[in-house]
Design a protein around this motif. Structure first.
Motif, mmCIF file in Angstrom:
data_model
loop_
_atom_site.group_PDB
_atom_site.id
_atom_site.type_symbol
_atom_site.label_atom_id
_atom_site.label_comp_id
_atom_site.label_asym_id
_atom_site.label_seq_id
_atom_site.Cartn_x
_atom_site.Cartn_y
_atom_site.Cartn_z
ATOM 1 N N THR A 1 37.033 -22.178 23.297
ATOM 2 C CA THR A 1 36.379 -21.868 24.574
ATOM 3 C C THR A 1 35.477 -20.640 24.457
ATOM 4 O O THR A 1 34.825 -20.254 25.418
ATOM 5 N N ASP A 2 35.449 -20.036 23.283
ATOM 6 C CA ASP A 2 34.660 -18.827 23.052
ATOM 7 C C ASP A 2 33.574 -19.149 22.034
ATOM 8 O O ASP A 2 33.607 -20.184 21.373
ATOM 9 N N ASP A 3 32.572 -18.274 21.910
ATOM 10 C CA ASP A 3 31.592 -18.449 20.833
ATOM 11 C C ASP A 3 31.001 -17.104 20.437
ATOM 12 O O ASP A 3 31.130 -16.113 21.157
ATOM 13 N N ILE A 4 30.362 -17.097 19.272
ATOM 14 C CA ILE A 4 29.828 -15.875 18.680
ATOM 15 C C ILE A 4 28.834 -15.203 19.624
ATOM 16 O O ILE A 4 28.835 -13.978 19.799
ATOM 17 N N GLU A 5 27.952 -16.001 20.241
ATOM 18 C CA GLU A 5 26.908 -15.428 21.094
ATOM 19 C C GLU A 5 27.494 -14.693 22.300
ATOM 20 O O GLU A 5 26.939 -13.682 22.741
ATOM 21 N N LEU A 6 28.596 -15.197 22.848
ATOM 22 C CA LEU A 6 29.245 -14.502 23.962
ATOM 23 C C LEU A 6 29.797 -13.160 23.515
ATOM 24 O O LEU A 6 29.671 -12.155 24.225
ATOM 25 N N HIS A 7 30.411 -13.128 22.339
ATOM 26 C CA HIS A 7 30.949 -11.876 21.811
ATOM 27 C C HIS A 7 29.805 -10.894 21.525
ATOM 28 O O HIS A 7 29.923 -9.691 21.813
ATOM 29 N N VAL A 8 28.720 -11.381 20.971
ATOM 30 C CA VAL A 8 27.544 -10.537 20.731
ATOM 31 C C VAL A 8 27.025 -9.958 22.044
ATOM 32 O O VAL A 8 26.759 -8.751 22.151
ATOM 33 N N LYS A 9 26.892 -10.823 23.052
ATOM 34 C CA LYS A 9 26.379 -10.373 24.349
ATOM 35 C C LYS A 9 27.278 -9.303 24.954
ATOM 36 O O LYS A 9 26.795 -8.283 25.478
ATOM 37 N N ASP A 10 28.581 -9.500 24.902
ATOM 38 C CA ASP A 10 29.522 -8.515 25.461
ATOM 39 C C ASP A 10 29.406 -7.176 24.735
ATOM 40 O O ASP A 10 29.467 -6.109 25.355
ATOM 41 N N THR A 11 29.248 -7.230 23.417
ATOM 42 C CA THR A 11 29.123 -6.008 22.623
ATOM 43 C C THR A 11 27.838 -5.263 22.955
ATOM 44 O O THR A 11 27.844 -4.035 23.120
ATOM 45 N N LEU A 12 26.744 -5.994 23.062
ATOM 46 C CA LEU A 12 25.457 -5.378 23.394
ATOM 47 C C LEU A 12 25.481 -4.781 24.804
ATOM 48 O O LEU A 12 24.919 -3.702 25.038
ATOM 49 N N ASP B 1 22.627 -1.851 17.291
ATOM 50 C CA ASP B 1 21.723 -2.526 16.363
ATOM 51 C C ASP B 1 22.116 -4.001 16.397
ATOM 52 O O ASP B 1 23.164 -4.388 15.885
ATOM 53 N N GLU B 2 21.276 -4.839 17.009
ATOM 54 C CA GLU B 2 21.658 -6.230 17.242
ATOM 55 C C GLU B 2 21.924 -6.988 15.948
ATOM 56 O O GLU B 2 22.827 -7.833 15.889
ATOM 57 N N ASP B 3 21.178 -6.701 14.897
ATOM 58 C CA ASP B 3 21.419 -7.377 13.617
ATOM 59 C C ASP B 3 22.807 -7.032 13.083
ATOM 60 O O ASP B 3 23.518 -7.888 12.545
ATOM 61 N N VAL B 4 23.184 -5.765 13.205
ATOM 62 C CA VAL B 4 24.510 -5.323 12.765
ATOM 63 C C VAL B 4 25.591 -5.988 13.601
ATOM 64 O O VAL B 4 26.598 -6.492 13.073
ATOM 65 N N VAL B 5 25.396 -5.997 14.913
ATOM 66 C CA VAL B 5 26.367 -6.617 15.812
ATOM 67 C C VAL B 5 26.593 -8.073 15.430
ATOM 68 O O VAL B 5 27.734 -8.532 15.278
ATOM 69 N N ARG B 6 25.497 -8.785 15.241
ATOM 70 C CA ARG B 6 25.597 -10.220 14.958
ATOM 71 C C ARG B 6 26.308 -10.484 13.622
ATOM 72 O O ARG B 6 27.141 -11.378 13.513
ATOM 73 N N GLU B 7 26.007 -9.688 12.610
ATOM 74 C CA GLU B 7 26.600 -9.901 11.293
ATOM 75 C C GLU B 7 28.094 -9.581 11.303
ATOM 76 O O GLU B 7 28.905 -10.315 10.726
ATOM 77 N N ILE B 8 28.490 -8.495 11.935
ATOM 78 C CA ILE B 8 29.909 -8.119 11.967
ATOM 79 C C ILE B 8 30.721 -9.146 12.744
ATOM 80 O O ILE B 8 31.801 -9.570 12.309
ATOM 81 N N LEU C 1 27.087 -0.767 15.403
ATOM 82 C CA LEU C 1 27.834 -1.789 16.149
ATOM 83 C C LEU C 1 28.127 -1.338 17.571
ATOM 84 O O LEU C 1 27.935 -2.095 18.528
ATOM 85 N N HIS C 2 28.598 -0.112 17.744
ATOM 86 C CA HIS C 2 29.110 0.324 19.046
ATOM 87 C C HIS C 2 28.032 0.838 19.990
ATOM 88 O O HIS C 2 28.231 0.816 21.204
ATOM 89 N N GLY C 3 26.909 1.296 19.452
ATOM 90 C CA GLY C 3 25.881 1.844 20.323
ATOM 91 C C GLY C 3 26.399 3.027 21.118
ATOM 92 O O GLY C 3 27.011 3.945 20.573
ATOM 93 N N ALA C 4 26.178 2.999 22.432
ATOM 94 C CA ALA C 4 26.562 4.117 23.296
ATOM 95 C C ALA C 4 27.977 3.984 23.838
ATOM 96 O O ALA C 4 28.444 4.884 24.546
ATOM 97 N N ASN C 5 28.639 2.867 23.539
ATOM 98 C CA ASN C 5 29.994 2.658 24.052
ATOM 99 C C ASN C 5 30.633 1.482 23.324
ATOM 100 O O ASN C 5 30.089 0.387 23.310
ATOM 101 N N ARG C 6 31.790 1.706 22.724
ATOM 102 C CA ARG C 6 32.478 0.660 21.972
ATOM 103 C C ARG C 6 33.115 -0.374 22.897
ATOM 104 O O ARG C 6 33.818 -0.028 23.845
ATOM 105 N N LEU C 7 32.890 -1.643 22.603
ATOM 106 C CA LEU C 7 33.618 -2.712 23.267
ATOM 107 C C LEU C 7 35.045 -2.738 22.718
ATOM 108 O O LEU C 7 35.255 -2.683 21.506
#
Length: 536
Positions: free
Chosen positions: A56-67, A75-82, A379-385
């Motif tokens: 019920t989950d997918d990578i893009e949702l996790h990426v979006k939540d992190t961003l 760094d979106e490239d870093v987020v997506r790769e991790i 990965l975390h930017g200004a606030n870690r998910l």
């Protein structure tokens, strides 16, 4: 002098995972840890590790939540790769012996935490960190290529650049790392270690604040060492204050995991009113920076010392099963989660900045790597998910191990003589009260002036006080023999300088940095950065 192919400073999930993979490549590895091998931030991590494992989950949702949580600085490239690498690293943990909690029907149990749009937090009840730490330590104990040196304190890095800057050698070369000085805590001897690859996996900086959920070891040692060696340090102003630490009469702040709110707990003010709906549409599941500021606001508005966390709608049996560690910790203070509201306050919890690295765990000093909370990958930017930290550590330990093995395959030993540590005229410390007084003043200054809500005037006041402490402890450092408390205070003072320096650079409110002087966000956000000039 002792020599290894790779030296790791720190024994949490980042350091241990990295050690196991490098050792599998046939290299000699030393793990240096200032306490016993199980003492790490990982060991205290309750919530779990975030990864996409449900249909019920997918990578893009996790990426979006992190961003979204990172508030424009990820760094979106870093987020997506991790995040893409997460499921593979989860399977490795399972193979290493981590027995994640399952539901009655055999499916993996997934928690949900603030900022996550789906349930994706794998856990081992509420002791996930301890379970991972134990499994990795078992693997380390079985490895013939890994030497664990407990009660050894890393003091400073040795690099070609530092030696050249001090006139010890003529050529700085590429400025690569050569080794480090390490204090044997029990003997008091300082040992010179030589290694072409050093991994910093020293965790965070929680002890720089008066109230923290971090263990005593979290004194920013790796960040301070890297800065003194000339590495770039970034985004230190982004200190995550966990919203819900158990309030007690002492300075101890036991963490009440965000998972408790994920399971329906409600924050209430001193009048027992639910207040999060007026601060954010996500209510009690808003990201941590929003919740922490909301709690701070309610406490100041009503003159309260804490707010309440209410999960009394759940049965005692259910709470004991889901949160055994938290339940017992509360019971020791006379609080029954099933019948009583829990008094909670924010406390320093996690650093989103640190030593700058790429996705290979490389810093800008050749041979020096960093992984885990000590590192700033983007990965975390200004606030870690929530729960992304253990995931990041696993992924960067994997890429970092390959980086180390590749580096070693091409490495040619530098013909540089490493000088042994010389105490000179240093005396045994006879005024330890200076250390303890300065330690207390540092923590109170940071809590009062560099906390959840900031102003430029408060930051300037803090900088002035920290500068005085720095001058005092520098004089003390050069006149007395080193000991752990002195070394930790020296590192904490440097970390405080870096936090304040980065905070003064950021003239906006973003993520975990909120200033009353600049409450709006810049249209084009940028990273804050500090680097020591070794030639000055």
């Amino acid at each position: 002098m002792r020599s290894f192919d790779v030296i790791i400073v720190g024994s949490g999930i980042a350091g241990l995972s990295f050690a196991l993979k490098v050792a599998q490549g046939g290299r000699s590895v030393a793990i240096i840890t200032k306490k016993n091998r199980a003492e790490s931030n990982t060991n205290y991590a309750q919530g779990g590790i975030a990864s996409v494992t449900s249909q019920t989950d997918d990578i893009e949702l996790h990426v979006k939540d992190t961003l979204t949580a990172g508030d424009g600085l990820c760094d979106e490239d870093v987020v997506r790769e991790i995040i893409r690498s997460g499921p593979e690293r989860i399977e490795e943990l399972r193979q290493a012996g981590v027995d994640f909690t399952n539901l009655d029907d055999g499916r993996v149990s997934l928690h949900r935490e603030g900022g996550h749009s789906k349930r994706r937090i794998l856990h081992v009840k509420d002791l996930t960190g301890a379970a991972i730490e134990g499994a990795l330590l078992d693997g380390v104990a079985r490895s013939k290529n890994i030497t664990v040196l407990e009660h050894h304190f890393a003091i400073d890095l040795i690099t070609r650049e530092k030696l050249a800057a001090r006139g010890k050698i003529a050529d700085a070369g590429d400025g690569e790392v050569l080794g480090l000085y390490v204090l044997d805590v029990y003997s008091g001897e300082v040992i010179t270690f030589r290694a072409p690859v050093i991994m910093l996996a020293t965790g965070g900086v929680g002890q720089v604040y008066q109230y923290t959920t971090n263990p005593d070891i979290a004194t920013g040692d790796g960040i301070a060492m890297a800065y003194r060696a000339g590495a770039e340090i970034r985004n230190m102003e982004f200190i995550q204050f966990h919203p819900t630490a158990l309030y007690t009469a002492t300075n101890d702040r036991f963490l009440i995991s965000e998972v408790v709110r994920g399971e329906g707990a409600i924050l209430r003010n001193s009048r027992k009113q639910a207040f999060m709906p007026k601060y954010d549409e996500r209510k009690d599941l808003a990201p941590r920076d929003i919740v922490a500021r909301a709690i701070d606001s309610e406490m100041k508005r009503l003159g309260a010392e804490h707010v309440w966390l209410d999960i009394t709608h759940r049965s005692e049996a259910e709470l004991r099963e889901r949160f055994p560690n938290i339940y017992e910790a509360c019971m020791k203070t006379g609080i029954n989660m099933a019948t009583d509201f829990m008094p909670v306050v924010p406390a320093c919890h996690y650093l989103c900045g640190g030593v700058v690295t790429n996705l290979k765990a490389e810093t800008d000093i050749p041979g020096l790597l960093a992984c885990g909370e000590v590192a700033c990958t983007g990965l975390h930017g200004a606030n870690r998910l929530a729960s992304n930290s253990l995931l990041e550590a696993c992924v960067l330990a994997d890429t970092g191990a390959q980086t180390a093995l590749n580096y070693l395959s091409k490495y040619k030993p530098a013909p540089v003589q490493l000088a042994d540590w010389v105490d000179g005229d240093s005396r045994d410390p006879d005024e330890r009260v200076v250390i303890y007084h300065n330690w207390d003043e540092l923590k109170r200054t940071m809590w009062d002036y560099v906390g959840i809500v900031r102003t430029k005037k408060r930051l300037q006041r803090a900088r002035s006080r920290i500068l005085n402490l720095s001058n005092e402890i520098t004089e003390y450092y050069w006149n007395f023999k080193v000991e752990p408390k002195l070394l930790e205070l020296r590192n904490l003072i440097k970390v405080a300088e870096l936090i304040i320096g980065c905070a003064l650079q950021r003239e906006e409110s973003r993520g975990l940095h909120y200033t009353l002087d600049h409450q709006e966000k810049d249209a084009k956000p940028s990273d804050s950065s500090m680097r020591r000039n070794l030639r000055e």
